[in-house]
Scaffold this motif. Sequence first.
Motif, short mmCIF file in Angstrom:
data_model
loop_
_atom_site.label_atom_id
_atom_site.label_comp_id
_atom_site.label_asym_id
_atom_site.label_seq_id
_atom_site.Cartn_x
_atom_site.Cartn_y
_atom_site.Cartn_z
N TYR A 116 38.21 108.82 73.08
CA TYR A 116 38.90 109.82 72.28
C TYR A 116 39.31 109.27 70.91
CZ TYR A 116 39.39 112.87 76.37
OH TYR A 116 39.13 113.70 77.44
N TYR A 117 39.83 108.06 70.90
CA TYR A 117 40.43 107.51 69.68
C TYR A 117 39.67 106.32 69.10
CZ TYR A 117 44.25 110.42 71.33
OH TYR A 117 45.00 111.48 71.78
N GLY A 118 38.57 105.94 69.74
CA GLY A 118 37.77 104.83 69.21
C GLY A 118 38.09 103.51 69.89
N SER A 248 40.71 115.74 71.36
CA SER A 248 42.05 115.28 71.77
C SER A 248 42.87 116.39 72.42
CB SER A 248 42.80 114.74 70.55
OG SER A 248 42.88 115.73 69.54
N LYS A 249 42.40 117.62 72.37
CA LYS A 249 43.13 118.72 72.98
C LYS A 249 43.00 118.73 74.51
CE LYS A 249 39.26 121.95 72.42
NZ LYS A 249 38.81 123.22 71.79
N ASP A 250 42.12 117.88 75.06
CA ASP A 250 41.98 117.79 76.52
C ASP A 250 43.32 117.44 77.14
OD1 ASP A 250 39.34 118.39 76.29
OD2 ASP A 250 38.57 116.41 76.83
N SER A 251 43.58 118.03 78.28
CA SER A 251 44.84 117.74 78.99
C SER A 251 44.79 116.37 79.64
CB SER A 251 45.09 118.81 80.07
OG SER A 251 44.12 118.69 81.10
N LEU A 256 41.95 112.09 82.72
CA LEU A 256 41.89 111.26 83.92
C LEU A 256 40.66 111.60 84.75
CD1 LEU A 256 43.36 109.10 85.58
CD2 LEU A 256 44.59 110.94 86.75
N GLY A 257 40.27 112.88 84.72
CA GLY A 257 39.10 113.31 85.49
C GLY A 257 37.82 112.65 85.01
#
Length: 489
Positions: A116-118, A248-251, A256-257
């Motif tokens: 997500y963030y590199g 980044s909007k993923d919960s 974790l999934g």
Amino acid sequence: MDSINEKTPLIPTTEDVSRKSRTRRVHYCLCFITILHYVTTIIGSLVMSEYTFQYISDQEGESSQLNSRHASSGENCSSHQNEAQHKSAQWNAYYEYVEYVPALLVVIFGGVMSDYYGRKLFIVLPVFGTFLQYFATLVVLQYNLHIKYFFVGCVIAGITGTHYTLNVALCGTIADVSNYDNSRTFKIALLHLYAGLGSVVSQLSTGYMIKYLGFTMPCLVAVAFAFLNLLVGLYIPETLEKSKQKPSKDSFYQKLGRFFAFYTSSSNLRDGKVWQFVLCLLALFVIISPYTTKSSMDILYFLGQPFCFTSEEIGWYNSLNGLTIIVSVFLLKLLHFCLNDEIIAILSCLSGIACFCVEGLASGWWMLGVAIGCGMIALNSLPVIKGIMSRLVNETEQGALFANVYVLETLCRLFGSTIFFNIYAETQYFMRGFVYFVYAGFIAMGGISMMPNRVVPSNIRTETGMSIVSSALLVAIDWVIEGIHQRSE
């Protein structure tokens, strides 16, 4: 040839030049970060292990031979030190628990969040944690504090992810800048080459530093290298392009999934089946477990009879082991010309079995040299299996993949610390090398796990290939049993 040239721009664009320059900078930084990190951690772990043994020996009222300049094979090395070795093995296990239990969650989320963030953030974080860990260790050594204060540095390293989070980010970085072929396996193996270089330098120099300068100076050197590594980590460019980063909007549950997605359906893989992915993880588990504790185990093994090594002799042995890592990477390149990754993994396991069996029976330098020679390609199984798994997974899931790999390796370390140190502590009285035969058994299970289906080349029947490798394993096991029988007599 002409058609290839027609498709290739005669004048490279500014973007192509910039990309090549950035990729070259990434590879240089990976090289320096890996070497500096292994130099730092090996110096630090050697100092902690040997200081622990020295401290316990002093508490028991018997001085060890670590700082003796003229220790012989019998001097200061007798059966009364068995108790000190027993307690040292237990303390080494405690260090592992305190450091790697909190690291489990950090590795999981560090790997997933790097998609997500590199990668850069998760390179800098564990490097900074290593700096703080050995700074805290330096304080313990400087003021000659009780060894329980080593736990402070272990906790700091644990909550920043330890070197496993760093390895997740480094492998993810390699996946970002490499193709889905054997070149990716080789580039992952280069990390082992850099680790070998760091090991050779640190193992040999640490032994002499401990002998002539005590424990504080080597730790100070480790702190200095850790700080330098932090600067290099800040310099490395980000390799995960914004277009490939997860939204980044993923919960929290979606993130974790992604960690568990590889176990649910083959559709989550780029190639292959879920059972193939699971078998690779199983092979990694049983192969990595012995190697996570081997370095610390070797120290305890060589400090007692019949070796009675001094700190610099331990350094020489470990440096020779580091050289085999370097040689093994070049041998891997040669093996790729005629064998696929799966067969190389099995051959590497056979090499590891032979190495551990000979070391378990060793009684002098010449047998240790034979063990090192037998294990020349033993460690190739690790980058090869990681390369196979990386090719099974989509490029947008590489962080989650290596999170799975290094969470498993963290569990292996905790499992190994629980099992192997206790095995050594309880069996040293009747056969000090017994734990190495247990190591060999684990490596054998790893080789067997890599046999099914994809392991066997398409031009060889599965039954034939498996019978050949199984026969080789049975011969090795028979040789081990015969050696144990002769040694017991």
